[in-house]
Structures are given as structure tokens and as C-alpha cells.
Design a protein around this motif. Structure first.
Motif, PDB file in Angstrom:
ATOM      1  N   HIS A   1       0.819  -1.215   0.000  1.00  0.00           N
ATOM      2  CA  HIS A   1       0.000   0.000   0.000  1.00  0.00           C
ATOM      3  C   HIS A   1       0.858   1.274   0.000  1.00  0.00           C
ATOM      4  CE1 HIS A   1      -3.357  -2.613   0.844  1.00  0.00           C
ATOM      5  NE2 HIS A   1      -4.189  -1.590   0.873  1.00  0.00           N
ATOM      6  N   LEU A   2       2.097   1.176   0.512  1.00  0.00           N
ATOM      7  CA  LEU A   2       2.950   2.369   0.645  1.00  0.00           C
ATOM      8  C   LEU A   2       3.361   2.935  -0.704  1.00  0.00           C
ATOM      9  CD1 LEU A   2       5.277   1.438   3.656  1.00  0.00           C
ATOM     10  CD2 LEU A   2       3.117   2.656   3.666  1.00  0.00           C
ATOM     11  N   LEU A   3       3.207   2.141  -1.779  1.00  0.00           N
ATOM     12  CA  LEU A   3       3.545   2.613  -3.119  1.00  0.00           C
ATOM     13  C   LEU A   3       2.414   3.456  -3.705  1.00  0.00           C
ATOM     14  CD1 LEU A   3       5.112  -0.705  -4.489  1.00  0.00           C
ATOM     15  CD2 LEU A   3       6.331   1.312  -3.612  1.00  0.00           C
ATOM     16  N   SER A   4       1.276   3.457  -3.031  1.00  0.00           N
ATOM     17  CA  SER A   4       0.113   4.213  -3.528  1.00  0.00           C
ATOM     18  C   SER A   4       0.123   5.629  -2.947  1.00  0.00           C
ATOM     19  CB  SER A   4      -1.171   3.483  -3.121  1.00  0.00           C
ATOM     20  OG  SER A   4      -2.259   4.373  -3.110  1.00  0.00           O
ATOM     21  N   SER A   5      -0.066   6.626  -3.801  1.00  0.00           N
ATOM     22  CA  SER A   5      -0.074   8.032  -3.339  1.00  0.00           C
ATOM     23  C   SER A   5      -1.267   8.286  -2.417  1.00  0.00           C
ATOM     24  CB  SER A   5      -0.137   8.976  -4.537  1.00  0.00           C
ATOM     25  OG  SER A   5      -1.334   8.745  -5.263  1.00  0.00           O
TER      26      SER A   5
ATOM     27  N   VAL B   1      -2.472   6.537  -0.024  1.00  0.00           N
ATOM     28  CA  VAL B   1      -2.182   6.229   1.378  1.00  0.00           C
ATOM     29  C   VAL B   1      -1.463   7.400   2.048  1.00  0.00           C
ATOM     30  CG1 VAL B   1      -0.852   4.707   2.906  1.00  0.00           C
ATOM     31  CG2 VAL B   1      -2.162   3.741   1.021  1.00  0.00           C
ATOM     32  N   TRP B   2      -0.524   8.020   1.326  1.00  0.00           N
ATOM     33  CA  TRP B   2       0.235   9.157   1.870  1.00  0.00           C
ATOM     34  C   TRP B   2      -0.675  10.367   2.053  1.00  0.00           C
ATOM     35  CZ3 TRP B   2       5.307   8.775   3.461  1.00  0.00           C
ATOM     36  CH2 TRP B   2       5.912   7.540   3.169  1.00  0.00           C
ATOM     37  N   ILE B   3      -1.572  10.553   1.091  1.00  0.00           N
ATOM     38  CA  ILE B   3      -2.528  11.664   1.185  1.00  0.00           C
ATOM     39  C   ILE B   3      -3.458  11.445   2.377  1.00  0.00           C
ATOM     40  CG2 ILE B   3      -4.485  12.771   0.028  1.00  0.00           C
ATOM     41  CD1 ILE B   3      -1.891  13.519  -1.342  1.00  0.00           C
ATOM     42  N   GLU B   4      -3.945  10.206   2.531  1.00  0.00           N
ATOM     43  CA  GLU B   4      -4.837   9.886   3.657  1.00  0.00           C
ATOM     44  C   GLU B   4      -4.139  10.129   4.992  1.00  0.00           C
ATOM     45  OE1 GLU B   4      -8.090   8.418   3.971  1.00  0.00           O
ATOM     46  OE2 GLU B   4      -8.399   9.011   1.895  1.00  0.00           O
ATOM     47  N   ALA B   5      -2.843   9.761   5.070  1.00  0.00           N
ATOM     48  CA  ALA B   5      -2.073   9.971   6.310  1.00  0.00           C
ATOM     49  C   ALA B   5      -1.956  11.458   6.619  1.00  0.00           C
ATOM     50  CB  ALA B   5      -0.689   9.349   6.177  1.00  0.00           C
ATOM     51  N   ALA B   6      -1.669  12.255   5.582  1.00  0.00           N
ATOM     52  CA  ALA B   6      -1.535  13.705   5.772  1.00  0.00           C
ATOM     53  C   ALA B   6      -2.871  14.318   6.187  1.00  0.00           C
ATOM     54  CB  ALA B   6      -1.032  14.353   4.494  1.00  0.00           C
ATOM     55  N   LEU B   7      -3.955  13.870   5.565  1.00  0.00           N
ATOM     56  CA  LEU B   7      -5.290  14.381   5.919  1.00  0.00           C
ATOM     57  C   LEU B   7      -5.633  14.061   7.369  1.00  0.00           C
ATOM     58  CD1 LEU B   7      -7.405  13.544   2.731  1.00  0.00           C
ATOM     59  CD2 LEU B   7      -6.909  15.813   3.626  1.00  0.00           C
ATOM     60  N   GLN B   8      -5.321  12.831   7.780  1.00  0.00           N
ATOM     61  CA  GLN B   8      -5.606  12.411   9.149  1.00  0.00           C
ATOM     62  C   GLN B   8      -4.856  13.297  10.153  1.00  0.00           C
ATOM     63  OE1 GLN B   8      -7.835  10.330  10.377  1.00  0.00           O
ATOM     64  NE2 GLN B   8      -7.161  10.704  12.476  1.00  0.00           N
ATOM     65  N   ILE B   9      -3.569  13.545   9.886  1.00  0.00           N
ATOM     66  CA  ILE B   9      -2.745  14.406  10.750  1.00  0.00           C
ATOM     67  C   ILE B   9      -3.336  15.815  10.786  1.00  0.00           C
ATOM     68  CG2 ILE B   9      -0.514  15.624  10.832  1.00  0.00           C
ATOM     69  CD1 ILE B   9      -0.278  12.817  11.884  1.00  0.00           C
ATOM     70  N   PHE B  10      -3.647  16.297   9.605  1.00  0.00           N
ATOM     71  CA  PHE B  10      -4.120  17.672   9.432  1.00  0.00           C
ATOM     72  C   PHE B  10      -5.370  17.945  10.257  1.00  0.00           C
ATOM     73  CE2 PHE B  10      -6.100  21.062   6.873  1.00  0.00           C
ATOM     74  CZ  PHE B  10      -5.025  21.927   6.771  1.00  0.00           C
ATOM     75  N   TYR B  11      -6.367  17.055  10.121  1.00  0.00           N
ATOM     76  CA  TYR B  11      -7.636  17.290  10.816  1.00  0.00           C
ATOM     77  C   TYR B  11      -7.579  16.875  12.277  1.00  0.00           C
ATOM     78  CZ  TYR B  11      -9.537  18.433   6.305  1.00  0.00           C
ATOM     79  OH  TYR B  11      -9.762  19.043   5.093  1.00  0.00           O
ATOM     80  N   SER B  12      -6.769  15.881  12.576  1.00  0.00           N
ATOM     81  CA  SER B  12      -6.694  15.401  13.953  1.00  0.00           C
ATOM     82  C   SER B  12      -6.061  16.442  14.879  1.00  0.00           C
ATOM     83  CB  SER B  12      -5.894  14.100  13.998  1.00  0.00           C
ATOM     84  OG  SER B  12      -5.806  13.627  15.308  1.00  0.00           O
ATOM     85  N   LEU B  13      -5.018  17.138  14.391  1.00  0.00           N
ATOM     86  CA  LEU B  13      -4.339  18.138  15.234  1.00  0.00           C
ATOM     87  C   LEU B  13      -5.089  19.469  15.266  1.00  0.00           C
ATOM     88  CD1 LEU B  13      -0.568  17.546  14.368  1.00  0.00           C
ATOM     89  CD2 LEU B  13      -1.775  16.891  16.446  1.00  0.00           C
ATOM     90  N   GLY B  14      -6.018  19.650  14.356  1.00  0.00           N
ATOM     91  CA  GLY B  14      -6.827  20.878  14.381  1.00  0.00           C
ATOM     92  C   GLY B  14      -6.060  22.124  13.975  1.00  0.00           C
ATOM     93  N   VAL B  15      -5.009  21.975  13.128  1.00  0.00           N
ATOM     94  CA  VAL B  15      -4.293  23.166  12.663  1.00  0.00           C
ATOM     95  C   VAL B  15      -5.163  23.904  11.651  1.00  0.00           C
ATOM     96  CG1 VAL B  15      -1.957  22.337  13.087  1.00  0.00           C
ATOM     97  CG2 VAL B  15      -3.058  21.761  10.944  1.00  0.00           C
ATOM     98  N   GLY B  16      -5.059  25.227  11.647  1.00  0.00           N
ATOM     99  CA  GLY B  16      -5.834  26.028  10.698  1.00  0.00           C
ATOM    100  C   GLY B  16      -7.201  26.436  11.195  1.00  0.00           C
ATOM    101  N   PHE B  17      -7.642  25.882  12.321  1.00  0.00           N
ATOM    102  CA  PHE B  17      -8.957  26.236  12.855  1.00  0.00           C
ATOM    103  C   PHE B  17      -8.888  27.366  13.887  1.00  0.00           C
ATOM    104  CE2 PHE B  17      -9.670  21.946  11.278  1.00  0.00           C
ATOM    105  CZ  PHE B  17     -10.918  22.045  10.690  1.00  0.00           C
ATOM    106  N   GLY B  18      -7.666  27.830  14.189  1.00  0.00           N
ATOM    107  CA  GLY B  18      -7.520  28.951  15.115  1.00  0.00           C
ATOM    108  C   GLY B  18      -7.538  28.585  16.591  1.00  0.00           C
ATOM    109  N   GLY B  19      -7.877  27.337  16.909  1.00  0.00           N
ATOM    110  CA  GLY B  19      -7.975  26.929  18.316  1.00  0.00           C
ATOM    111  C   GLY B  19      -6.636  26.950  19.026  1.00  0.00           C
ATOM    112  N   LEU B  20      -5.594  26.464  18.341  1.00  0.00           N
ATOM    113  CA  LEU B  20      -4.258  26.411  18.941  1.00  0.00           C
ATOM    114  C   LEU B  20      -3.726  27.823  19.183  1.00  0.00           C
ATOM    115  CD1 LEU B  20      -2.818  23.625  16.629  1.00  0.00           C
ATOM    116  CD2 LEU B  20      -3.517  23.352  19.002  1.00  0.00           C
TER     117      LEU B  20
END
Length: 635
Positions: free
Chosen positions: A280-284, A286-305
Motif C-alpha cells: 500500500h505504501l507505493l500508492s499516493s 495512502v500518503w494523502i490519507e495519512a496527511a489528511l488524518q494528521i491535518f484534521y486530527s491536530l486541528g491546525v488552521g482552525f484557530g484553536g491552537l
């Protein structure tokens, strides 16, 4: 009654040279905004950040994303993306907030030309707050429904059930020599969710919302009331509530994990969750999904931090806090996967179906699959109550952050008028968002929730984060930003952070944005496809937050004087009062740039007044020397 202290000065002790003569008579007092306030306890900030980042997505999105994207192998791109996008952007947001002590709108004094980014952030957060609290309302509904001896979604035969309903207890007790075909059947928990809780059969689609479900409406009112009472006094009250809401989920998660792994068949689910599929690591994707998960999970860009960090003291060690929160969030997601998949493994064994047939993500997992699994356990109401109580505490502290972001952003813009009336203003915001969320309590409300979930944040947040990254590093200047952090923390960010801020993070975000646009898929809920007008409405919702950036630029340019290029240049420079909020922390280029400041060298006054030179004053002297050397070399 003591005479008021001028707003520009430090609260506890005021250096004599900084007190202007006009401030002695007390006339200025009435013009000063009320004190902004700070966290009252040492752990308030850290726990608030953990509570904000560790939310519903850790439980219902991460485990599902992991198993669909290579199981254990998914952790490789997940941690790489955490290092490239998650940690650097997280640290940047905290640094901006703590350095300026300003919310997500006023922080754009750093470059007034881009104030529209802050306006876009507030719009996104407002839309998310509307539907996020509806999810909390569903959780409250299930929480109250669990307070019975028999869970209402345990059996068929209720008025909301159809002929397709098949009770798993019947399969188990009945004659098992004949395999039961469950492909065209529906579980009691699924019918309870769609036909009783949502009553979705009363709506033909998004254009036909149907009647308001009053039990859901009351749950939504209750969730808004809880949120309001917790943010009533700003971070002073929410900072205390998070001691419970940020830590208690871990206790319940550990209980559910222990219960899960001791169930028969649990290993099937865990094996399914973690078996690495390295191809699966050869598929782009999977990398996009990992980045999306990090992005939304940490809540960056929402102003809360940024908002939370703005209530810190100037020298709080946010560098350490960044690693504690980001790594803690990742570990929580992985732990939640064990708790979820161990139960799904048991459930698949009980039903005699593969794990992938029972595994779901999002609301489907929280309100259909897991509740069904609870009915198979002894003491099912107890485990169900615990699970939904965990979801409630996970959701609430994320909602606190959204509300605190909106309230802080607006009160920082109008401190004289709104700061003394912060409690009343918070009430107005809560009531307004509750009224906007009423459409989500109708029979067709789920369609609107899906539309908001799909479009309100995705596109806009990425544009906000990319723009912030580029403005801080290119317009404000990487050197200057690193110098600010040096002044605040006593050391400069290393090459890892600088490389991520300059190249890696924005490039990854742009790739994410391009992927989202290219792979765009219309929204759907089950078999229901949204009509074209709903798609257009959703896209407009996403684009509107981005349009705030050019709108803000036009406003900023019109406020300046000169030719167009001169106006743009002036608007992109930091405002005169940009910098640390307290005079005692303003050194180097920030000296004497606050209203009422009389001293050409506040640092020397500071040394005399506060006795000796601390490590931070040493840093300030170094920064001053660096700047002098730079000026000489330029001449």
C-alpha cells in the motif's frame, strides 16, 4: 479605589520611566480595554490543547483509515506526515499566538494585508461549531437511551423496525446448522439510528427537511447550554473543565480496551487492524490519507491552537508542549484502534461474518456498529453508557476550543466594547449558532450535516494553512519569525523547523489541496446522492472562506495612502503595535512601539526595576546586538 493602570503597561509592577504623566490622574482608565486574562493553572493550556486535538476523529476516523490503507504499514506515512506537516505547523500556530497574545483575527497585525485569512478561519470555525455540536447532541441522546436495563436497539419488534430487521440474538440462539443469509437484512441498531433517532424516512432528501425532531432539538439545546456554561468565563472556566474532559476519556478508553481484548475473537479484529500490507505504501492515496488524518486530527488552521496559546505567559515552553500534544494525539489514535477493532473482531465472530463487513467509519461506527456490539456484552447498558460518555467528553473540549476561538477573535478586535461583556457576547454567539443548527434536528437534518461536514472545512482550512505558512516565512520573513521565537523561548528553531516552514509543509499542503480538487467526489449519504444545487451550495461554502482573503486585501489596501504598489507594501508590513503585549517583553525592534510608552530603552528600565539580568534579558541583548550588526552590514 486605586487609580487605573495604563493599558500598555505590565500589570504587577510598572517601571517608573514608562508611566506617562497623563496616566497619573486616572483619566485614561476608562479608555483602557479590560484585562485579557491568562490561564490560571500550570496544566490548563496543555490539557486544553490535548482536549482540543484528541476528539471524535481519533475514535471513529483513524482506526478505519488505518485498516483501509495498509493496516500497520499506515503508521509509516502517518508518522512521516506528522513530522513534515503536523509538528511544524502546530508549533508555528502556538508561536504566533503566544508571541502576540492575540486571537486569530487580531494576530494579522503581523501583516494587515492578509487579515482575510483570519476572517476565513472564523467563518470555517463557525460552520464546524454548528454541526459538531449536533454530533454531541446525538451522543447525549444515546447517553440517555443507555440509562435502561435493556438497550432500546437490542431487539427487533419495535414500532420503528421493518420486516428487514434481523436480531443477532435470534441467529445465535436459533438452529445454526443452516447458515443465515444476512446480506439483505438490517440490524436493530441501524434501524434505531436511522428510523427512530433521525426519523429519516420522514424526509425525501436534502430539499425536504421535514419536521423538527423535538427530542433531538432538546438534546442540541442541552449541548449548547453545557458548552456555554463551560466557556462562560473564558479560559478561566474552560481551563478548569478540561482537567476532567481531557483526562477522563483516557480512563474509559483503557477500560474499553481491557474489556475488548479479553473478548473471544478480539484477536481477529486486532490482526485485521494491524497486519501490515507494505504494498500500500507505493500508492499516493495512502500518503494523502495519512496527511489528511494528521491535518484534521491536530486541528491546525482552525484557530484553536493560536487562541489557546494567546492566553499563555510570554515565556511558556511551547516547544516542549508541541511534542507532548502531537505525539500524545498519535498514540491515543493508535490505542483507540485497539479498543474499537478488538470489539469488532468479537462482533464478527458472533455474527459469523468477516471483520470488513462490520467495520465502518464516522457516525456509522459510533451510532450503529459499536452500539450493536455493546448489546452482545453482559452488562450492555453499562458499557454503552461508558462509551457514549467518552464520546461526550471527547467532543466537548473540541467544541470549547471552537467557541473560544470565535469569541476571542471578535473580542480582541473590539476590546473596549466586548471584553467587559464577554459572557453576554458568548451567550449571543451560542444562541445564534443554536438557531442556525435547528435545521440539523429535522428529519432530513442528517443530509445537511453530511453537507456541512464534507464542505465547510476541507478546502478552506488548507488554503488558510498554506497562506499562513507563506505569509510568515516569505512576507514577514523567516529570519524575523525565528528571532521572535528566540526572544520568547531563549533559542532559535533548528534547521528541521525552518526547512519544514519554508518548503516541506507548504509543498505537502499544496499537494493535498491539488489531490482534493482532482479527486473530488460529490457527497452522498448511504445510497442517497445529493442534487446539483446542494453540491453548488457546498462548494460555495468552501470557497467563501477562501474569498475572505482577497476581500481582506482590498480593505487593507484602501486604508493606506499612495500608489497601489505603495499601499500594498505598507499593508503587508507589520502594524506599529505588533509584538509582545506587555511592555516588559518588548525589546529590540519592538521598543517603544506601544501607545503610552515613553522610554527609548525599556530593557535598561526593566533591568533596574526587576533586579539583574535573567536569561531572557540576555536573549534580548543578543537580539538587539544581532539587529545592530545587520543594520551596519546593510549600510
Amino acid at each position: 479605589v486605586p487609580s487605573p493602570i495604563p493599558c500598555s503597561l505590565a500589570q504587577p509592577v510598572t517601571p517608573e520611566l514608562l508611566v506617562s504623566p497623563s496616566s497619573q490622574d486616572g483619566d485614561l482608565g476608562s479608555e483602557c480595554p479590560e484585562d485579557r486574562g491568562n490561564w490560571t493553572g500550570r496544566l490548563d493550556f496543555l490539557l486544553s490543547c490535548i482536549g482540543y486535538c484528541v476528539g471524535l476523529g481519533n475514535v471513529w476516523r483513524f482506526p478505519y483509515r488505518a485498516y483501509t490503507n495498509g493496516g500497520g504499514a499506515f503508521l509509516v506515512p502517518y508518522f512521516i506526515m506528522l513530522a513534515i506537516c503536523g509538528i511544524p505547523i502546530f508549533f508555528m500556530e502556538l508561536s504566533l499566538g503566544q508571541f502576540s497574545s492575540l486571537g486569530p483575527l487580531a494576530v494579522w497585525k503581523i501583516s494587515p494585508l492578509f487579515k482575510g485569512v483570519g476572517m476565513g478561519t472564523i467563518l470555517i470555525v463557525s460552520l464546524v461549531a454548528i454541526y459538531y455540536n449536533m454530533i454531541i447532541a446525538y451522543v447525549l441522546f444515546y447517553l440517555f437511551a443507555s440509562l435502561t436495563s435493556d438497550l432500546p436497539w437490542q431487539h427487533c419488534g419495535n414500532w420503528w423496525n421493518t420486516d428487514l430487521c434481523l436480531d443477532h440474538h435470534v441467529i445465535k440462539v436459533g438452529n445454526t446448522t443452516f447458515p443465515v443469509n444476512i446480506t439483505n437484512t438490517v440490524s436493530p441498531s441501524e434501524e434505531y439510528w436511522s428510523r427512530y433517532v433521525l426519523h429519516i424516512q420522514g424526509s425525501s432528501g436534502i430539499g425536504d427537511p421535514g419536521r423538527i425532531r423535538w427530542n433531538l432539538c432538546l438534546c442540541l439545546l442541552l449541548s449548547w447550554t453545557i458548552v456555554y456554561l463551560c466557556i462562560l468565563k473564558g479560559v478561566k472556566s474552560s481551563g478548569k473543565v478540561v482537567y476532567f474532559t481531557a483526562t477522563f476519556p483516557y480512563l474509559i478508553l483503557v477500560m474499553l480496551l481491557i474489556r475488548g481484548v479479553t473478548l473471544e475473537g478480539a484477536w481477529k479484529g486486532i490482526r485485521f487492524y494491524l497486519t501490515p500490507q507494505f504494498d500500500h505504501l507505493l500508492s499516493s492515496k495512502v500518503w494523502i490519507e495519512a496527511a489528511l488524518q494528521i491535518f484534521y486530527s491536530l486541528g491546525v488552521g482552525f484557530g484553536g491552537l493560536l487562541t489557546f496559546a494567546s492566553y499563555n505567559t510570554f515565556h511558556q515552553n511551547i516547544y516542549r508542549d508541541t511534542f507532548i500534544v502531537t505525539l500524545g494525539n498519535a498514540i491515543t489514535s493508535i490505542l483507540a484502534g485497539f479498543a474499537i477493532f478488538s470489539v469488532l473482531g468479537y462482533m464478527s465472530q458472533e455474527l459469523g461474518v468477516p471483520v470488513n463487513q462490520v467495520a465502518k467509519a464516522g457516525p456509522g461506527l459510533a451510532f450503529v456498529v459499536y452500539p450493536q456490539a455493546m448489546t452482545m456484552l453482559p452488562l450492555s447498558p453499562f458499557w454503552s453508557f461508558l462509551f457514549f460518555f467518552m464520546l461526550l467528553t471527547l467532543g466537548l473540549d473540541s467544541q470549547f476550543a471552537f467557541m473560544e476561538t470565535i469569541v476571542t477573535a471578535v473580542t480582541d478586535e473590539f476590546p473596549y466594547y466586548l471584553r467587559p461583556k464577554k459572557a453576554s457576547f458568548s451567550a449571543v454567539i451560542c444562541i445564534a449558532l443554536f438557531l442556525m443548527g435547528l435545521i440539523l434536528t429535522t428529519e432530513g437534518g442528517m443530509y445537511w450535516l453530511v453537507l456541512l461536514d464534507d464542505y465547510s472545512a476541507g478546502f478552506g482550512v488548507m488554503v488558510v494553512v498554506i497562506t499562513t505558512c507563506l505569509v510568515v516565512t516569505r512576507v514577514y520573513g523567516m529570519k524575523r519569525f525565528c528571532r521572535d521565537i528566540h526572544m520568547m523561548l531563549g533559542f532559535k528553531p533548528g534547521p528541521y523547523f525552518r526547512a519544514c516552514w519554508m518548503v516541506l509543509s507548504p509543498a505537502t499542503m499544496m499537494a493535498l489541496l491539488a489531490y482534493n480538487i482532482v479527486k473530488y467526489q460529490p457527497s452522498e449519504y448511504g445510497s442517497y446522492r445529493f442534487p446539483a444545487w446542494a453540491e453548488v451550495l457546498g462548494i460555495l461554502m468552501g470557497v467563501l472562506s477562501c474569498l475572505m482573503i482577497p476581500v481582506g486585501m482590498v480593505i487593507a489596501v484602501l486604508r493606506e495612502e499612495g500608489t497601489l504598489w505603495e499601499r500594498v507594501q505598507q499593508a503587508s508590513r507589520p502594524a506599529m503595535d505588533w509584538g509582545p503585549s506587555l511592555e516588559e517583553n518588548r525589546t529590540g525592534m519592538y521598543v517603544a512601539s506601544l501607545a503610552g510608552s515613553q522610554s527609548p530603552k525599556p530593557l535598561m528600565v526593566h533591568m533596574r526595576k526587576y533586579g539583574g539580568i535573567t536569561s531572557y534579558e540576555n536573549t534580548a541583548i543578543e537580539v538587539d546586538r544581532e539587529m545592530e550588526e545587520e543594520e551596519e552590514s546593510m549600510m
